[in-house]
Write a protein that holds these residues in place. Structure first.
Motif, PDB file in Angstrom:
ATOM      1  N   ASP A  86       0.859  -1.183   0.000  1.00 59.91           N
ATOM      2  CA  ASP A  86       0.000   0.000   0.000  1.00 59.91           C
ATOM      3  C   ASP A  86       0.893   1.229   0.000  1.00 59.91           C
ATOM      4  O   ASP A  86       1.670   1.454   0.934  1.00 59.91           O
ATOM      5  CB  ASP A  86      -0.898   0.029   1.243  1.00 59.91           C
ATOM      6  N   VAL A  87       0.817   2.033  -1.095  1.00 56.09           N
ATOM      7  CA  VAL A  87       1.667   3.215  -1.238  1.00 56.09           C
ATOM      8  C   VAL A  87       0.826   4.439  -0.884  1.00 56.09           C
ATOM      9  O   VAL A  87      -0.237   4.663  -1.466  1.00 56.09           O
ATOM     10  CB  VAL A  87       2.225   3.330  -2.661  1.00 56.09           C
ATOM     11  N   VAL A  88       1.321   5.222   0.094  1.00 52.46           N
ATOM     12  CA  VAL A  88       0.625   6.423   0.556  1.00 52.46           C
ATOM     13  C   VAL A  88       1.476   7.623   0.159  1.00 52.46           C
ATOM     14  O   VAL A  88       2.635   7.731   0.568  1.00 52.46           O
ATOM     15  CB  VAL A  88       0.407   6.402   2.077  1.00 52.46           C
ATOM     16  N   CYS A  89       0.904   8.522  -0.659  1.00 57.29           N
ATOM     17  CA  CYS A  89       1.605   9.731  -1.097  1.00 57.29           C
ATOM     18  C   CYS A  89       1.035  10.907  -0.305  1.00 57.29           C
ATOM     19  O   CYS A  89      -0.165  11.179  -0.359  1.00 57.29           O
ATOM     20  CB  CYS A  89       1.424   9.940  -2.602  1.00 57.29           C
ATOM     21  N   VAL A  90       1.896  11.635   0.411  1.00 58.54           N
ATOM     22  CA  VAL A  90       1.472  12.753   1.252  1.00 58.54           C
ATOM     23  C   VAL A  90       1.989  14.035   0.611  1.00 58.54           C
ATOM     24  O   VAL A  90       3.205  14.205   0.418  1.00 58.54           O
ATOM     25  CB  VAL A  90       2.005  12.610   2.680  1.00 58.54           C
ATOM     26  N   ILE A  91       1.057  14.984   0.283  1.00 56.60           N
ATOM     27  CA  ILE A  91       1.422  16.228  -0.378  1.00 56.60           C
ATOM     28  C   ILE A  91       0.741  17.382   0.330  1.00 56.60           C
ATOM     29  O   ILE A  91      -0.028  17.194   1.277  1.00 56.60           O
ATOM     30  CB  ILE A  91       0.997  16.201  -1.860  1.00 56.60           C
ATOM     31  N   HIS A 116      -7.042  12.160  10.361  1.00 60.51           N
ATOM     32  CA  HIS A 116      -7.209  11.127   9.342  1.00 60.51           C
ATOM     33  C   HIS A 116      -5.858  10.684   8.797  1.00 60.51           C
ATOM     34  O   HIS A 116      -5.603   9.485   8.611  1.00 60.51           O
ATOM     35  CB  HIS A 116      -8.093  11.696   8.228  1.00 60.51           C
ATOM     36  N   ILE A 117      -4.965  11.655   8.548  1.00 62.45           N
ATOM     37  CA  ILE A 117      -3.640  11.323   7.999  1.00 62.45           C
ATOM     38  C   ILE A 117      -2.817  10.583   9.042  1.00 62.45           C
ATOM     39  O   ILE A 117      -2.142   9.588   8.737  1.00 62.45           O
ATOM     40  CB  ILE A 117      -2.931  12.606   7.537  1.00 62.45           C
ATOM     41  N   ILE A 118      -2.860  11.069  10.283  1.00 60.81           N
ATOM     42  CA  ILE A 118      -2.079  10.411  11.345  1.00 60.81           C
ATOM     43  C   ILE A 118      -2.562   8.984  11.542  1.00 60.81           C
ATOM     44  O   ILE A 118      -1.758   8.060  11.718  1.00 60.81           O
ATOM     45  CB  ILE A 118      -2.184  11.225  12.646  1.00 60.81           C
ATOM     46  N   ALA A 119      -3.862   8.774  11.528  1.00 60.32           N
ATOM     47  CA  ALA A 119      -4.392   7.430  11.721  1.00 60.32           C
ATOM     48  C   ALA A 119      -3.931   6.496  10.611  1.00 60.32           C
ATOM     49  O   ALA A 119      -3.651   5.317  10.839  1.00 60.32           O
ATOM     50  CB  ALA A 119      -5.911   7.476  11.788  1.00 60.32           C
ATOM     51  N   ALA A 120      -3.845   7.027   9.377  1.00 60.37           N
ATOM     52  CA  ALA A 120      -3.467   6.184   8.242  1.00 60.37           C
ATOM     53  C   ALA A 120      -1.991   5.823   8.263  1.00 60.37           C
ATOM     54  O   ALA A 120      -1.599   4.778   7.757  1.00 60.37           O
ATOM     55  CB  ALA A 120      -3.811   6.902   6.935  1.00 60.37           C
ATOM     56  N   ILE A 121      -1.143   6.693   8.884  1.00 62.12           N
ATOM     57  CA  ILE A 121       0.308   6.502   8.802  1.00 62.12           C
ATOM     58  C   ILE A 121       0.897   6.033  10.123  1.00 62.12           C
ATOM     59  O   ILE A 121       1.810   5.206  10.144  1.00 62.12           O
ATOM     60  CB  ILE A 121       0.994   7.808   8.338  1.00 62.12           C
ATOM     61  N   CYS A 122       0.380   6.547  11.236  1.00 59.08           N
ATOM     62  CA  CYS A 122       1.018   6.338  12.540  1.00 59.08           C
ATOM     63  C   CYS A 122       0.412   5.185  13.326  1.00 59.08           C
ATOM     64  O   CYS A 122       1.027   4.721  14.280  1.00 59.08           O
ATOM     65  CB  CYS A 122       0.954   7.619  13.380  1.00 59.08           C
ATOM     66  N   TYR A 123      -0.814   4.764  12.999  1.00 61.09           N
ATOM     67  CA  TYR A 123      -1.408   3.668  13.762  1.00 61.09           C
ATOM     68  C   TYR A 123      -0.932   2.343  13.177  1.00 61.09           C
ATOM     69  O   TYR A 123      -1.067   2.101  11.962  1.00 61.09           O
ATOM     70  CB  TYR A 123      -2.930   3.729  13.720  1.00 61.09           C
ATOM     71  N   PRO A 124      -0.378   1.460  13.981  1.00 62.46           N
ATOM     72  CA  PRO A 124       0.163   0.195  13.447  1.00 62.46           C
ATOM     73  C   PRO A 124      -0.860  -0.633  12.686  1.00 62.46           C
ATOM     74  O   PRO A 124      -0.524  -1.258  11.681  1.00 62.46           O
ATOM     75  CB  PRO A 124       0.653  -0.525  14.714  1.00 62.46           C
ATOM     76  N   ARG A 125      -2.107  -0.622  13.145  1.00 62.19           N
ATOM     77  CA  ARG A 125      -3.099  -1.486  12.485  1.00 62.19           C
ATOM     78  C   ARG A 125      -3.412  -1.025  11.068  1.00 62.19           C
ATOM     79  O   ARG A 125      -3.884  -1.804  10.251  1.00 62.19           O
ATOM     80  CB  ARG A 125      -4.382  -1.510  13.327  1.00 62.19           C
ATOM     81  N   SER A 159       2.061  -0.599   4.663  1.00 64.53           N
ATOM     82  CA  SER A 159       2.178   0.610   3.855  1.00 64.53           C
ATOM     83  C   SER A 159       3.605   1.122   3.819  1.00 64.53           C
ATOM     84  O   SER A 159       4.423   0.836   4.702  1.00 64.53           O
ATOM     85  CB  SER A 159       1.276   1.722   4.429  1.00 64.53           C
ATOM     86  N   VAL A 160       3.873   1.872   2.724  1.00 63.66           N
ATOM     87  CA  VAL A 160       5.064   2.718   2.631  1.00 63.66           C
ATOM     88  C   VAL A 160       4.579   4.113   2.261  1.00 63.66           C
ATOM     89  O   VAL A 160       3.534   4.284   1.622  1.00 63.66           O
ATOM     90  CB  VAL A 160       6.072   2.198   1.590  1.00 63.66           C
ATOM     91  N   VAL A 161       5.325   5.150   2.671  1.00 63.90           N
ATOM     92  CA  VAL A 161       4.925   6.541   2.463  1.00 63.90           C
ATOM     93  C   VAL A 161       5.897   7.192   1.493  1.00 63.90           C
ATOM     94  O   VAL A 161       7.122   7.070   1.635  1.00 63.90           O
ATOM     95  CB  VAL A 161       4.897   7.320   3.797  1.00 63.90           C
ATOM     96  N   ILE A 162       5.342   7.882   0.456  1.00 69.76           N
ATOM     97  CA  ILE A 162       6.141   8.640  -0.511  1.00 69.76           C
ATOM     98  C   ILE A 162       5.873  10.123  -0.236  1.00 69.76           C
ATOM     99  O   ILE A 162       4.717  10.554  -0.209  1.00 69.76           O
ATOM    100  CB  ILE A 162       5.795   8.284  -1.956  1.00 69.76           C
ATOM    101  N   PHE A 219       6.669  15.901  11.945  1.00 71.35           N
ATOM    102  CA  PHE A 219       5.947  15.309  13.074  1.00 71.35           C
ATOM    103  C   PHE A 219       5.469  13.891  12.742  1.00 71.35           C
ATOM    104  O   PHE A 219       5.642  12.958  13.512  1.00 71.35           O
ATOM    105  CB  PHE A 219       4.754  16.202  13.446  1.00 71.35           C
ATOM    106  N   VAL A 220       4.878  13.750  11.550  1.00 71.71           N
ATOM    107  CA  VAL A 220       4.334  12.452  11.168  1.00 71.71           C
ATOM    108  C   VAL A 220       5.452  11.426  11.006  1.00 71.71           C
ATOM    109  O   VAL A 220       5.349  10.284  11.440  1.00 71.71           O
ATOM    110  CB  VAL A 220       3.508  12.575   9.877  1.00 71.71           C
ATOM    111  N   GLY A 221       6.565  11.836  10.386  1.00 69.81           N
ATOM    112  CA  GLY A 221       7.648  10.908  10.128  1.00 69.81           C
ATOM    113  C   GLY A 221       8.249  10.340  11.399  1.00 69.81           C
ATOM    114  O   GLY A 221       8.584   9.158  11.471  1.00 69.81           O
ATOM    115  N   LYS A 222       8.373  11.181  12.420  1.00 70.84           N
ATOM    116  CA  LYS A 222       8.948  10.705  13.676  1.00 70.84           C
ATOM    117  C   LYS A 222       8.035   9.717  14.383  1.00 70.84           C
ATOM    118  O   LYS A 222       8.479   8.981  15.258  1.00 70.84           O
ATOM    119  CB  LYS A 222       9.255  11.884  14.592  1.00 70.84           C
TER     120      LYS A 222
END
Length: 870
Positions: A165-170, A211-220, A225-228, A238-241
């Motif tokens: 699952d590829v997640v692109c954050v812009i 919504h973004i934090i839940a998609a990237i930071c929550y393990p479940r 996923s990987v983030v581009i 903040f999100v990356g850490k």
């Protein structure tokens, strides 16, 4: 012709060399504009790369760094800030402008200031170059590093094949939008090759933060996923850490801020190349001639992110760079080499020191051997002296002729003689020259020395002997012994060791007196034989012979009260195992008479060779029976005081009620009798009867109070005489039968023809029978009240009884029936004192009173008194 070209070439060469010399001597002022802030992780690499590039080019420069902070300001605000940068650069007479990243370059040419058109501009780090814009400015040159999302996607697939699952954050910035378009183009190609992969784009300025934090930071949500990140932003820091998915970015500014890997140029190398190109421009090369070059990009990994996602470095492609790596990992080989070198150096130093020490030891041993050979006799004598000087007891040696050979310092101190002299000041003097020993008034020193010299056996100085100082006439108690000194099987002298025991003797006497006065006895427990050892005569108190001083632990347990044995054994076992160093045991012991007494044993543990082994247990014991007795007496006195206080409160509460009730009737009906004209003769007679009845009740209550007072004070008198029991009961019957309630018959029951006589107090015995009959009349509305006497099983006793057919008493009432102020029915007349007074009188008559009852059928009181109460 050839000469002309040659001259022209020389002139041009001279001009170039002259310009380079002039350029090398000048100090150029450089404006370096960074797109972000000084907190950017690669800020130091950018500035150091620029400085190194100019230095390698041989130019002296003065670099002024300005920070646009493009992630914070809007584009319009950036242009205002850029104009300020230009104004300051103009005031500094800047020679060249260098920009880092897209924001700084495009804002510089969009701010409206003419400075970027007047000065040469060198850029690097531009991701999306605007070729049309750059072609309009011949004074611009530099380096670009275009993103390659296809390479990034392939790399993500290679390292994390299970994450599809590829997640692109812009966001809405220019670079982010350009990156999104570029990413979509590359994604279409990648998705055709990998149809099982899915892609989703999140805009941080359109989607909710949660919504973004839940998609990237929550393990479940992010385990697959990987983030581009086409453009790095503060939000992504903040999100990356906190991201539980690896983040791939095309900007190295995200490294150490949560990016797993950045596909970008090295910051230091890019800045270094830009500085070298700027140097070429400053040395006369046209920017348009240098043009725009594309830098090679590489994957830059964050070491901590590799550790977090458990990615082995062997999976990283060749050429990848790892940053944020601990010094030990980064320079492991150098550390190993450094520590190995130090270890080798230390080993070499130790070997060298050992060899030097051995050579020195050999030399020292040889010198000491020669010295020992030369002074052997002197050293032996000094060693002998030092050994005896170190002994705490006084030591003196004599030769076979009873002359002094040696005295140690302890003896000289004990005799108050000088002891700092190095020589032997009293050597050769006869025995008795510096002290004498007396026993029973006789001097015995020489006799003891002669006995040792003759027999060869040791002689102990007798107990009670005194040592007398010759020079001062002072004397003190002494203990010690004299032993022979042998050499080659012959007695060559005698050695006397002595100790001043005056302090010990006084302490022993004080201790003995203290024990005699306080009845405290010492004891010890011998661990080896598992037995207690007591002073002689102590065990006599517990039934042992006077000569016995040792008993086993089993014998000790047999003397202890069974209720105390378990707890005492537990505490003593803890002392035996070393868990309890000091203990205090209180328990009961059986004495010689078979009775138990309270004793207190205190113990102190002496540990052995190890902490869990014991050498001995010492202690003292003392009888605390008198303290326990006093404690019990105080407890009983306290209980009595509490009971007295309770009785007092109950007495006041009951009396205030019981006295008020008849008084109210007496006062009320007396007022009615003040005017008898309003009442009939029968009513007046009824009033008078009520007054008389309540006067009787009040009189009975006062009599009970007086009896209770006499009982409490111990002044109730008893007159004992012989009385006919049948006649006594007949008198009670005659006085009570007229007081019976309507429907109740009083019956006297005595053995026919029996003429029993009792030696008793007839008044008190009648009081008991009357109280019991009055009590029965209160609770009997029909039937009989029967009283009388009968013979007891014991011919010396007689049973008197009062039995009724009333309501009866419950079991709970029977338990409290003889307590003061206790009433089975609170609505009946009386203060609850009658039965308590009866019990006290019966006990004074040396008898007992008991009750039996059945609810609804009646109650029977039985009084058992002796035929003679005297």
């Amino acid at each position: 012709m050839n000469r002309r070209y040659y001259c022209l070439f020389v002139v041009l060469l001279f001009i170039i060399i002259f310009n380079r010399v002039i350029a090398a001597e000048n100090t150029y002022k450089i404006l370096f504009i960074q797109s972000y802030t000084s907190q950017t992780p690669w800020h130091a690499d950018l500035t150091s790369g620029l400085a190194k590039g100019f230095k390698d080019s041989g130019l002296k420069v003065e670099i002024t760094t300005e920070y646009l902070d493009a992630d914070f300001w809007t584009f319009n605000s950036e242009k205002v800030i850029m104009r300020r940068f230009c104004q300051r650069a103009r005031e500094r007479r800047t020679d060249l402008i260098i920009t880092s990243s897209d924001e700084a370059f495009y804002t510089l040419f969009s701010c409206g200031d003419s400075l970027p058109m007047q000065l040469p501009v060198v850029f690097f780090g531009i991701k999306y170059p605007d070729d049309r814009l750059i072609s309009n400015y011949p004074n611009v040159c530099g380096y670009t590093s275009n993103p390659d999302f296809a390479v990034m996607l392939r790399q993500a697939k290679k390292i994390f094949p299970q994450r599809k699952d590829v997640v692109c954050v812009i966001d809405n910035s220019f670079l982010s939008n350009k990156g999104r378009e570029d990413f979509k183009d590359e994604w279409e190609i990648f998705h055709q090759e990998n149809p099982d992969y899915k892609m989703k784009i999140y805009n941080t300025q359109q989607e909710t933060t949660n919504h973004i934090i839940a998609a990237i930071c929550y393990p479940r949500n992010s385990y697959n996923s990987v983030v581009i990140a086409p453009k790095w932003s503060p939000f992504l820091s903040f999100v990356g850490k906190n991201s539980k998915a690896p983040v791939f970015s095309c900007q190295n500014v995200g490294l150490t801020n949560g990016v797993f890997v950045a596909y970008d140029t090295d910051a230091f190398a890019s800045a270094h190349l830009a500085a070298q190109r700027a140097s070429q421009v400053l040395q006369g090369t046209s920017p348009s001639a240098l043009g725009i070059s594309k830098l090679d990009q590489e994957f830059i990994y964050d070491y901590r992110q590799l550790e977090y996602f458990h990615v082995n470095q062997s999976r990283i492609p060749a050429g990848g760079i790892i940053v944020n790596q601990p010094y030990w990992e980064k320079y492991k080989f150098l550390f190993i080499l450094f520590y190995s070198s130090i270890l080798v150096l230390l080993i070499g130093s130790v070997v060298w020191l050992v060899r030097v020490n051995r050579r020195e030891s050999k030399r020292r041993i040889h010198a000491q051997t020669r010295l020992l050979v030369q002074n052997k006799m002197v050293e032996q004598r000094n060693e002998f002296d030092n050994i005896f000087h170190s002994i705490r007891d006084g030591v003196i040696t004599y030769d076979i002729n009873l002359n002094i050979h040696f005295t140690n310092r302890s003896l000289l101190k004990m005799l108050h003689l000088p002891y700092d002299t190095p020589a032997r000041p009293y050597e050769g003097m006869p025995a008795g020259s510096i002290f004498k020993i007396f026993y029973n008034g006789e001097e015995i020193l020489r006799d003891m020395l002669n006995e040792v010299a003759t027999t060869g056996n040791r002689v102990v100085i007798p107990k009670g002997a005194f040592m007398k100082e010759v020079h001062s006439e002072n004397y003190f108690p002494v203990s010690g012994e004299i032993v022979p000194i042998h050499s080659k099987g012959q007695i060559t002298g005698m050695a006397l060791s002595a100790r001043n025991v005056s302090d010990e003797e006084m302490q022993k006497r004080f201790f003995d007196m203290a024990l005699e006065e306080s009845f405290i006895y010492p004891w010890q427990f011998d661990v080896a034989i598992n037995s207690f050892i007591f002073p002689q005569g102590f065990l006599v108190h517990f039934g042992y012979d006077e000569s016995i001083t040792t008993i086993s632990r089993d014998e000790m347990d047999q003397m202890i009260h069974p209720d105390d044995l378990v707890e005492m054994s537990r505490i003593f076992d803890k002392a035996l195992t070393g868990d309890e160093s000091c203990a205090r045991l209180n328990f009961r012991q059986r004495n010689a008479t078979g009775e138990y007494e309270w004793w207190e044993y205190r113990s102190s543990v002496i540990t052995g060779l190890t902490s869990d082994s014991l050498y001995n247990i010492l202690g003292v014991c003392q009888s605390i029976q008198r303290y326990k007795t006093a404690e019990q007496e105080m407890r009983e006195a306290r209980d009595k005081a509490l009971q007295a206080d309770k009785l007092k409160s109950a007495f006041l509460a009951n009396m205030s009620h019981e006295i008020r009730t008849p008084l109210n009737a007496i006062v009320g009906f007396s007022d009615l009798l003040s005017d008898t004209s309003a009442f009939t003769v029968e009513e007046v007679a009824q009033f008078i009867a009520t007054i008389n009845k309540n006067c009787g009740l009040l009189l009975a209550l006062i009599n009970d109070i007086l009896d209770l007072s006499r009982i409490e004070s111990g002044t109730m008198e008893f007159q004992f005489a012989s009385h006919n029991l049948s006649l006594l009961l007949k008198t009670v019957h005659d006085s009570q039968r007229l007081n019976m309630p309507q429907g109740v018959e009083l019956v006297l029951c005595v053995p026919e023809g029996d003429k029993k006589y009792l030696v008793t107090d007839n008044v008190r015995l009648q009081q008991v029978i009357n109280n019991l009959i009055n009590n029965a009349a209160k609770f009997t509305t029909s039937g009989f009240i029967t009283f009388g006497y009968e013979d007891d099983k014991d011919p010396n006793y007689t049973l008197l009884f009062v039995e009724d057919t009333g309501v009866g008493i419950t079991q709970e009432g029977i338990e409290h029936i003889f307590e003061r102020f206790y009433k089975v029915d609170n609505f009946t007349q009386g203060a609850g004192l009658g039965l308590s007074i009866c019990q006290t009188i019966v006990e004074r008559l040396r008898g007992t009173i008991s009750v039996s009852s059945e609810v609804g059928k009646g109650t029977r009181f039985t009084v058992r008194v002796p035929n003679s109460c005297e």
